[in-house]
Design a protein around this motif. Structure first.
Motif, PDB file in Angstrom:
ATOM      1  N   MET A  70       8.652 -16.846   2.963  1.00 37.52           N
ATOM      2  CA  MET A  70       9.099 -17.295   1.667  1.00 37.52           C
ATOM      3  C   MET A  70       9.123 -16.102   0.726  1.00 37.52           C
ATOM      4  SD  MET A  70       7.235 -19.974  -0.865  1.00 37.52           S
ATOM      5  CE  MET A  70       8.091 -21.468  -0.529  1.00 37.52           C
ATOM      6  N   PRO A  71      10.255 -15.841   0.094  1.00 40.79           N
ATOM      7  CA  PRO A  71      10.346 -14.684  -0.802  1.00 40.79           C
ATOM      8  C   PRO A  71       9.545 -14.933  -2.083  1.00 40.79           C
ATOM      9  CG  PRO A  71      12.392 -15.925  -0.827  1.00 40.79           C
ATOM     10  CD  PRO A  71      11.529 -16.544   0.241  1.00 40.79           C
ATOM     11  N   LEU A  72       9.228 -13.840  -2.748  1.00 38.49           N
ATOM     12  CA  LEU A  72       8.499 -13.935  -4.004  1.00 38.49           C
ATOM     13  C   LEU A  72       9.412 -14.461  -5.103  1.00 38.49           C
ATOM     14  CD1 LEU A  72       6.630 -10.510  -3.996  1.00 38.49           C
ATOM     15  CD2 LEU A  72       5.681 -12.737  -3.429  1.00 38.49           C
ATOM     16  N   SER A  73       8.845 -15.246  -5.989  1.00 38.38           N
ATOM     17  CA  SER A  73       9.627 -15.718  -7.126  1.00 38.38           C
ATOM     18  C   SER A  73       9.837 -14.559  -8.094  1.00 38.38           C
ATOM     19  CB  SER A  73       8.892 -16.868  -7.823  1.00 38.38           C
ATOM     20  OG  SER A  73       7.714 -16.378  -8.439  1.00 38.38           O
ATOM     21  N   GLU A  74      10.720 -14.757  -9.050  1.00 40.70           N
ATOM     22  CA  GLU A  74      10.984 -13.704 -10.030  1.00 40.70           C
ATOM     23  C   GLU A  74       9.733 -13.371 -10.824  1.00 40.70           C
ATOM     24  OE1 GLU A  74      14.374 -14.283 -12.517  1.00 40.70           O
ATOM     25  OE2 GLU A  74      15.560 -15.094 -10.866  1.00 40.70           O
ATOM     26  N   HIS A  75       8.960 -14.388 -11.157  1.00 41.22           N
ATOM     27  CA  HIS A  75       7.716 -14.164 -11.908  1.00 41.22           C
ATOM     28  C   HIS A  75       6.735 -13.334 -11.080  1.00 41.22           C
ATOM     29  CE1 HIS A  75       4.365 -14.861 -14.586  1.00 41.22           C
ATOM     30  NE2 HIS A  75       3.663 -15.402 -13.579  1.00 41.22           N
ATOM     31  N   GLU A  76       6.616 -13.653  -9.804  1.00 34.80           N
ATOM     32  CA  GLU A  76       5.700 -12.902  -8.928  1.00 34.80           C
ATOM     33  C   GLU A  76       6.179 -11.466  -8.745  1.00 34.80           C
ATOM     34  OE1 GLU A  76       4.029 -16.534  -6.130  1.00 34.80           O
ATOM     35  OE2 GLU A  76       5.909 -15.548  -5.605  1.00 34.80           O
ATOM     36  N   GLN A  77       7.482 -11.275  -8.638  1.00 34.03           N
ATOM     37  CA  GLN A  77       8.022  -9.927  -8.513  1.00 34.03           C
ATOM     38  C   GLN A  77       7.753  -9.110  -9.762  1.00 34.03           C
ATOM     39  OE1 GLN A  77      12.150 -10.385  -7.499  1.00 34.03           O
ATOM     40  NE2 GLN A  77      11.712 -10.764  -5.330  1.00 34.03           N
ATOM     41  N   ARG A  78       7.920  -9.715 -10.942  1.00 33.73           N
ATOM     42  CA  ARG A  78       7.622  -9.015 -12.190  1.00 33.73           C
ATOM     43  C   ARG A  78       6.148  -8.649 -12.270  1.00 33.73           C
ATOM     44  NH1 ARG A  78      11.176 -12.859 -14.736  1.00 33.73           N
ATOM     45  NH2 ARG A  78       9.320 -14.047 -15.270  1.00 33.73           N
ATOM     46  N   LEU A  79       5.264  -9.576 -11.866  1.00 31.24           N
ATOM     47  CA  LEU A  79       3.831  -9.288 -11.877  1.00 31.24           C
ATOM     48  C   LEU A  79       3.490  -8.140 -10.929  1.00 31.24           C
ATOM     49  CD1 LEU A  79       2.169 -12.821 -11.984  1.00 31.24           C
ATOM     50  CD2 LEU A  79       2.108 -11.058 -13.743  1.00 31.24           C
ATOM     51  N   LEU A  80       4.104  -8.141  -9.759  1.00 36.23           N
ATOM     52  CA  LEU A  80       3.863  -7.080  -8.792  1.00 36.23           C
ATOM     53  C   LEU A  80       4.336  -5.734  -9.332  1.00 36.23           C
ATOM     54  CD1 LEU A  80       2.901  -6.299  -5.961  1.00 36.23           C
ATOM     55  CD2 LEU A  80       5.198  -6.807  -5.135  1.00 36.23           C
ATOM     56  N   GLU A  81       5.510  -5.697  -9.932  1.00 36.11           N
ATOM     57  CA  GLU A  81       6.017  -4.448 -10.506  1.00 36.11           C
ATOM     58  C   GLU A  81       5.145  -3.973 -11.654  1.00 36.11           C
ATOM     59  OE1 GLU A  81      10.072  -5.220 -11.523  1.00 36.11           O
ATOM     60  OE2 GLU A  81      10.714  -5.289  -9.430  1.00 36.11           O
ATOM     61  N   GLU A  82       4.646  -4.916 -12.461  1.00 32.62           N
ATOM     62  CA  GLU A  82       3.757  -4.547 -13.568  1.00 32.62           C
ATOM     63  C   GLU A  82       2.444  -3.970 -13.033  1.00 32.62           C
ATOM     64  OE1 GLU A  82       1.270  -6.832 -17.046  1.00 32.62           O
ATOM     65  OE2 GLU A  82       3.256  -7.605 -16.531  1.00 32.62           O
ATOM     66  N   MET A  83       1.931  -4.559 -11.962  1.00 35.17           N
ATOM     67  CA  MET A  83       0.694  -4.041 -11.357  1.00 35.17           C
ATOM     68  C   MET A  83       0.923  -2.645 -10.794  1.00 35.17           C
ATOM     69  SD  MET A  83      -0.779  -7.604  -9.648  1.00 35.17           S
ATOM     70  CE  MET A  83      -1.175  -6.812  -8.160  1.00 35.17           C
ATOM     71  N   GLU A  84       2.087  -2.399 -10.176  1.00 29.79           N
ATOM     72  CA  GLU A  84       2.397  -1.073  -9.647  1.00 29.79           C
ATOM     73  C   GLU A  84       2.459  -0.043 -10.766  1.00 29.79           C
ATOM     74  OE1 GLU A  84       5.941  -1.028  -7.327  1.00 29.79           O
ATOM     75  OE2 GLU A  84       5.149  -2.410  -5.833  1.00 29.79           O
ATOM     76  N   ARG A  85       3.144  -0.387 -11.857  1.00 30.09           N
ATOM     77  CA  ARG A  85       3.229   0.541 -12.990  1.00 30.09           C
ATOM     78  C   ARG A  85       1.850   0.836 -13.554  1.00 30.09           C
ATOM     79  NH1 ARG A  85       7.929  -2.419 -14.190  1.00 30.09           N
ATOM     80  NH2 ARG A  85       6.754  -3.795 -15.557  1.00 30.09           N
ATOM     81  N   SER A  86       1.031  -0.191 -13.653  1.00 33.00           N
ATOM     82  CA  SER A  86      -0.331  -0.007 -14.161  1.00 33.00           C
ATOM     83  C   SER A  86      -1.128   0.901 -13.238  1.00 33.00           C
ATOM     84  CB  SER A  86      -1.020  -1.361 -14.300  1.00 33.00           C
ATOM     85  OG  SER A  86      -2.358  -1.198 -14.667  1.00 33.00           O
ATOM     86  N   LEU A  87      -0.959   0.723 -11.943  1.00 34.32           N
ATOM     87  CA  LEU A  87      -1.664   1.579 -10.984  1.00 34.32           C
ATOM     88  C   LEU A  87      -1.237   3.022 -11.145  1.00 34.32           C
ATOM     89  CD1 LEU A  87      -3.465   1.935  -8.435  1.00 34.32           C
ATOM     90  CD2 LEU A  87      -1.395   1.587  -7.103  1.00 34.32           C
ATOM     91  N   TYR A  88       0.061   3.259 -11.250  1.00 36.16           N
ATOM     92  CA  TYR A  88       0.550   4.626 -11.393  1.00 36.16           C
ATOM     93  C   TYR A  88       0.092   5.259 -12.695  1.00 36.16           C
ATOM     94  CZ  TYR A  88       3.490   4.522  -7.273  1.00 36.16           C
ATOM     95  OH  TYR A  88       3.942   4.474  -5.992  1.00 36.16           O
ATOM     96  N   GLN A  89       0.006   4.465 -13.760  1.00 39.21           N
ATOM     97  CA  GLN A  89      -0.389   5.017 -15.049  1.00 39.21           C
ATOM     98  C   GLN A  89      -1.890   5.242 -15.139  1.00 39.21           C
ATOM     99  OE1 GLN A  89       1.201   2.210 -17.793  1.00 39.21           O
ATOM    100  NE2 GLN A  89       3.294   3.000 -17.644  1.00 39.21           N
ATOM    101  N   ASN A  90      -2.679   4.347 -14.594  1.00 40.54           N
ATOM    102  CA  ASN A  90      -4.133   4.414 -14.759  1.00 40.54           C
ATOM    103  C   ASN A  90      -4.840   5.220 -13.689  1.00 40.54           C
ATOM    104  OD1 ASN A  90      -3.897   2.807 -17.021  1.00 40.54           O
ATOM    105  ND2 ASN A  90      -4.210   0.917 -15.875  1.00 40.54           N
ATOM    106  N   ASP A  91      -4.306   5.252 -12.500  1.00 43.20           N
ATOM    107  CA  ASP A  91      -4.978   5.931 -11.390  1.00 43.20           C
ATOM    108  C   ASP A  91      -4.136   7.085 -10.882  1.00 43.20           C
ATOM    109  OD1 ASP A  91      -7.108   4.205 -11.514  1.00 43.20           O
ATOM    110  OD2 ASP A  91      -6.284   2.806 -10.042  1.00 43.20           O
ATOM    111  N   ALA A  92      -3.928   8.077 -11.732  1.00 43.11           N
ATOM    112  CA  ALA A  92      -3.094   9.222 -11.356  1.00 43.11           C
ATOM    113  C   ALA A  92      -3.713   9.993 -10.193  1.00 43.11           C
ATOM    114  CB  ALA A  92      -2.896  10.137 -12.547  1.00 43.11           C
TER     115      ALA A  92
END
Length: 125
Positions: free
Chosen positions: A1-23
């Motif tokens: 089952m593919p991720l919903s749009e909301h789940e995809q946005r949350l995943l992308e936001e978590m990735e951005r947060s990881l890249y910004q906070n854990d350089a």
């Protein structure tokens, strides 16, 4: 089952947060793999062979200092040969903006998996 749009946005936001906070983490894990340093490997093997030869000569002529010197040269050659190559680290500032997207226009792993999933779903439905 593919991720919903909301789940995809949350995943992308978590990735951005990881890249910004854990350089540091991104630089360590996200860096390109090191290419083997062939020159170091060849030089290390040659030093190891020379060290073994000096060690044998030291035993043959019964001079412990020559044997010890040969062992040190051999050990240094082995260390040089097995030393890892230089890693290319990702700049944390540029990684934060890209959020893990491929750089050469090639689809990323998740993009390929999503495409394969969509093809399977279209073929079965």
């Amino acid at each position: 089952m593919p991720l919903s749009e909301h789940e995809q946005r949350l995943l992308e936001e978590m990735e951005r947060s990881l890249y910004q906070n854990d350089a540091d983490f991104v630089a360590k894990v996200g860096g390109k793999r090191a290419r083997p340093a062939y020159r170091s490997i060849v030089l290390g093997v040659l030093l190891a062979v020379v060290g073994i030869a000096v060690l044998v000569i030291g035993v043959f002529v019964q001079l412990p200092i020559v044997g010890i010197l040969g062992f040190v040269v051999m050990f240094a050659g082995v260390l040089l040969a097995i030393a890892p190559g230089k890693r290319v680290a990702i700049d944390p500032d540029s990684a934060a903006g890209k959020a893990g997207k491929p750089t050469r226009g090639q689809p990323g792993f998740m993009d390929r998996m999503n495409d394969r999933w969509d093809k399977r779903q279209d073929g079965q439905g």
